[in-house]
Motif scaffolding. Structure first.
Motif, mmCIF file in Angstrom:
data_model
loop_
_atom_site.group_PDB
_atom_site.id
_atom_site.type_symbol
_atom_site.label_atom_id
_atom_site.label_comp_id
_atom_site.label_asym_id
_atom_site.label_seq_id
_atom_site.Cartn_x
_atom_site.Cartn_y
_atom_site.Cartn_z
ATOM 1 N N LYS A 289 36.540 -10.390 59.227
ATOM 2 C CA LYS A 289 35.865 -11.626 59.645
ATOM 3 C C LYS A 289 34.379 -11.358 59.885
ATOM 4 O O LYS A 289 33.524 -12.162 59.506
ATOM 5 N N ILE A 290 34.076 -10.212 60.523
ATOM 6 C CA ILE A 290 32.678 -9.854 60.759
ATOM 7 C C ILE A 290 31.940 -9.702 59.433
ATOM 8 O O ILE A 290 30.826 -10.198 59.260
ATOM 9 N N ALA A 291 32.578 -8.990 58.496
ATOM 10 C CA ALA A 291 31.948 -8.764 57.188
ATOM 11 C C ALA A 291 31.692 -10.083 56.465
ATOM 12 O O ALA A 291 30.640 -10.269 55.834
ATOM 13 N N LYS A 292 32.639 -11.007 56.567
ATOM 14 C CA LYS A 292 32.476 -12.302 55.897
ATOM 15 C C LYS A 292 31.331 -13.091 56.522
ATOM 16 O O LYS A 292 30.497 -13.674 55.814
ATOM 17 N N LEU A 293 31.266 -13.098 57.852
ATOM 18 C CA LEU A 293 30.186 -13.810 58.543
ATOM 19 C C LEU A 293 28.828 -13.198 58.211
ATOM 20 O O LEU A 293 27.818 -13.900 58.140
ATOM 21 N N ALA A 294 28.812 -11.883 57.998
ATOM 22 C CA ALA A 294 27.557 -11.169 57.726
ATOM 23 C C ALA A 294 27.260 -11.058 56.240
ATOM 24 O O ALA A 294 26.373 -10.288 55.849
ATOM 25 N N THR B 174 24.829 -8.131 54.178
ATOM 26 C CA THR B 174 23.585 -8.331 53.435
ATOM 27 C C THR B 174 22.610 -9.086 54.329
ATOM 28 O O THR B 174 22.849 -10.253 54.660
ATOM 29 N N PRO B 175 21.512 -8.460 54.749
ATOM 30 C CA PRO B 175 20.567 -9.138 55.650
ATOM 31 C C PRO B 175 19.916 -10.337 54.972
ATOM 32 O O PRO B 175 19.663 -10.307 53.755
ATOM 33 N N PRO B 176 19.634 -11.394 55.716
ATOM 34 C CA PRO B 176 18.938 -12.551 55.125
ATOM 35 C C PRO B 176 17.490 -12.198 54.785
ATOM 36 O O PRO B 176 16.971 -11.161 55.212
ATOM 37 N N TYR C 117 17.308 -6.162 62.418
ATOM 38 C CA TYR C 117 18.369 -6.925 61.732
ATOM 39 C C TYR C 117 18.992 -6.052 60.635
ATOM 40 O O TYR C 117 20.224 -5.917 60.532
ATOM 41 N N ARG C 118 18.123 -5.438 59.821
ATOM 42 C CA ARG C 118 18.601 -4.620 58.702
ATOM 43 C C ARG C 118 19.343 -3.381 59.187
ATOM 44 O O ARG C 118 20.397 -3.021 58.647
#
Length: 242
Positions: free
Chosen positions: A186-191, A195-197, A204-205
């Motif tokens: 779930k964390i990976a999907k939210l993030a 991949t940083p925006p 952040y990175r």
């Protein structure tokens, strides 16, 4: 290395840990859900199983110099390794990641509200993993070490644990492993697979890179227990009771 299509994914990775990268490239869980065959996993993911087998065999036929073969390690050594490498890693990374995530929520939370959900999920994972590791360190692993010492002892000197059989704490640990695996998915999907925006700052990175590293370590950690340590501990206990 000989393999059969009936072998589970976990058993295959136990034979050659390099296969973990193959299964991850197809999005196939080799640790928490490693008790499935490649065909079963591919059917769930709607993937051509022959494509996966081709990648598996290519990896198995490549050079293996310098690869650790945990499948042949004594169980007490494997338990020590898990504690010193993986448990210690989790203990060291949790406070750092909490600090970074809290900072990101304050600075970037308005533009990226998913950070609040990621932080909440990670904090849940941190608490659960901390308790989980202590149960292994103070209950399960000491019993595994004791079984190794008791193998040659007379039956009259072998005491049964208060939890009845090693299968009981192992079942609990495996259930908790699955919960953590699901939580990190779930964390990976939210993030966005970490991949940083485009507007991400350095913190952040770094935070996303650390979360990705944490997930990889968690998969390795769970694999060593679910697919190697736990089955061998159950087998050893069964032999001792014959």
């Amino acid at each position: 290395m000989e393999t059969t299509k009936q072998e589970t994914i976990g058993a295959l990775v136990a034979k050659d840990y390099r296969l973990a990268t193959v299964f991850e490239s197809f999005g196939i869980d080799f640790c928490c859900k490693g008790n499935r065959s490649i065909e079963e996993a591919c059917e769930t993911k709607n993937i051509n199983s022959q494509t996966v087998w081709t990648a598996v065999n290519k990896m198995l036929n490549s050079a293996t110099e310098g690869m650790q073969d945990f499948n042949f390690w004594p169980l007490d050594l494997l338990a020590d390794y898990i504690e010193k490498k993986h448990h210690r890693y989790v203990e060291e990374r949790i406070p750092l990641l909490k600090q970074y995530l809290n900072k990101l929520c304050k600075v970037h939370g308005q533009a990226h509200p998913e950070l609040f959900d990621i932080t909440e999920l990670f904090n849940q994972s941190a608490g659960e993993l901390t308790a989980h590791m202590k149960k292994e360190e103070f209950i399960l692993f000491p019993y595994v070490r004791k079984m190794l010492k008791d193998q040659e002892a007379p039956a009259s000197e072998k005491s049964r644990p208060h939890f009845g059989t090693v299968k009981n704490p192992i079942k609990m640990m495996m259930d908790e492993h699955e919960n953590e695996g699901d939580r990190f998915e779930k964390i990976a999907k939210l993030a966005d697979d970490f991949t940083p925006p485009t507007d991400a700052c350095s913190t952040y990175r770094v935070t996303y890179a650390l979360l990705d590293e944490f997930k990889t370590d968690l998969h390795q950690h769970i694999h060593l227990e679910n697919n190697i340590l736990f089955p061998k501990a159950i087998e050893m206990e069964a032999r001792m009771q014959e």
